[in-house]
Scaffold this active site. Structure first.
Site, PDB file in Angstrom:
ATOM      1  N   HIS A 281      16.386  66.196 -13.994  1.00 52.55           N
ATOM      2  CA  HIS A 281      16.533  66.839 -15.309  1.00 52.55           C
ATOM      3  C   HIS A 281      15.162  67.214 -15.890  1.00 52.55           C
ATOM      4  O   HIS A 281      15.018  68.246 -16.538  1.00 52.55           O
ATOM      5  CB  HIS A 281      17.311  65.939 -16.279  1.00 52.55           C
ATOM      6  CG  HIS A 281      18.659  65.541 -15.745  1.00 52.55           C
ATOM      7  ND1 HIS A 281      19.362  64.473 -16.218  1.00 52.55           N
ATOM      8  CD2 HIS A 281      19.411  66.069 -14.746  1.00 52.55           C
ATOM      9  CE1 HIS A 281      20.503  64.368 -15.553  1.00 52.55           C
ATOM     10  NE2 HIS A 281      20.552  65.311 -14.642  1.00 52.55           N
TER      11      HIS A 281
ATOM     12  N   HIS B  60      23.311  66.906  -4.855  1.00 57.97           N
ATOM     13  CA  HIS B  60      21.863  66.824  -4.645  1.00 57.97           C
ATOM     14  C   HIS B  60      21.523  66.944  -3.161  1.00 57.97           C
ATOM     15  O   HIS B  60      20.566  67.607  -2.793  1.00 57.97           O
ATOM     16  CB  HIS B  60      21.314  65.530  -5.232  1.00 57.97           C
ATOM     17  CG  HIS B  60      21.311  65.533  -6.729  1.00 57.97           C
ATOM     18  ND1 HIS B  60      20.560  66.425  -7.477  1.00 57.97           N
ATOM     19  CD2 HIS B  60      21.977  64.783  -7.629  1.00 57.97           C
ATOM     20  CE1 HIS B  60      20.764  66.208  -8.766  1.00 57.97           C
ATOM     21  NE2 HIS B  60      21.625  65.214  -8.883  1.00 57.97           N
TER      22      HIS B  60
HETATM   23 ZN   LIG Z   1      22.123  65.702 -13.334  1.00 62.58          ZN
END
Ligand SMILES: [Zn+2]
Length: 279
Positions: free
Chosen positions: A72, A254
């Site tokens: 983030h 991810h």
């Molecule tokens: Zn995230």
């Protein structure tokens, strides 16, 4: 954009639940993004990445040290076009803050000023990575456009699809407020695995059987797919420079984002045979 001064973020780590503090330090224009491990600033493009615990963990091959939950913060840096900065962390995890990139983006924006932008990476042909029924495909474009589809077996989420292009200010408004999300039914399993120890309604959007549990509600009707886009912007920052491409993704994770980054890093470093660097 460059940073005129250091910015600091403090809070707790989502997975470890411990206090976490990270500083973003200005760097010389052209020096790129780097992370300090063991007192040495390591270029972000030299770091190994893994998708452990539903977050992006960076590992310095030289020292073996790791820094988790970086995505983030990286999304805020890339989303605001800050490509020269050094990340210095006291712990092994970046603070989760409110589960989105908004606090990072606001803090960085207050310290930003105009500076030279690095050359963008444009792949010369399309690249594709896949795993199970999930896939990501990227093709050259004149800007970064994301087209993401997710599908969660929950009546309040279900199938969501969104197309987004990075133009001035669009990351801050469209993606940065979207929080990480989870389902109440999963929490016991996550806790049993030692994850989400710092998790709560103040740092994640949580869906219960009948809907959103957060008293303030959702920030967007399609907050989950927007958060998946935010994660993708953050993981793509591991290329170390802006990318100009159209990225189409179905159920991205991810791990899959990292597979794409590995291919793009190769195409960036092989002298232009499979990709070019363009202003
Ligand atoms: Zn995230």
């Amino acid at each position: 954009m460059i940073l005129a001064q250091a910015v600091e973020f403090e809070g707790r780590g989502l997975h470890g639940g411990r206090d976490a503090r990270v500083q973003i330090l200005p760097s010389r224009p052209g020096s790129g993004l780097s992370v300090i491990f063991d007192g040495h600033a390591r270029p972000i493009v030299s770091l190994e990445m893994s998708g452990r615990d539903r977050s992006t963990v960076l590992r310095d091959p030289a020292s073996g040290r790791e820094l988790g939950s970086v995505e983030h913060l990286l999304a805020a840096l890339a989303g605001l076009d800050v490509w020269d900065a050094t990340i210095a962390s006291e712990g092994d995890e970046v603070p989760v803050l409110d589960g989105s990139a908004l606090p990072f983006a606001r803090g960085l924006r207050a310290a930003m000023e105009q500076g030279p932008a690095p050359a963008a990476l444009v792949p010369s042909s399309s690249v594709r990575v896949e795993g199970g029924d999930a896939w990501i495909e990227a093709e050259p474009s004149d800007r970064l456009t994301l087209e993401v589809a997710v599908d969660f077996p929950h009546p309040r989420v279900g199938a969501q699809r969104l197309v987004w292009s990075k133009v001035d200010g669009s990351f801050l408004e469209d993606l940065s407020p979207a929080r990480t999300f989870g389902f109440l039914a999963e929490l016991p399993q996550l806790r049993a695995r030692g994850l989400a120890a710092g998790g709560g309604l103040d740092c994640a959007l949580v869906f219960g059987p009948d809907g959103v549990l957060n008293p303030e509600g959702a920030r967007f009707a399609d907050e989950p797919v927007r958060h998946k886009m935010l994660d993708l912007v953050g993981d793509l920052a591991l290329v170390g420079r802006p990318v100009r491409m159209r990225v189409m993704a179905k159920k991205p994770s991810h791990e899959l984002n990292h597979a794409l980054v590995r291919m793009l890093r190769l195409c960036c470093h092989d002298g232009g045979g499979r990709g070019k660097v363009d202003q």
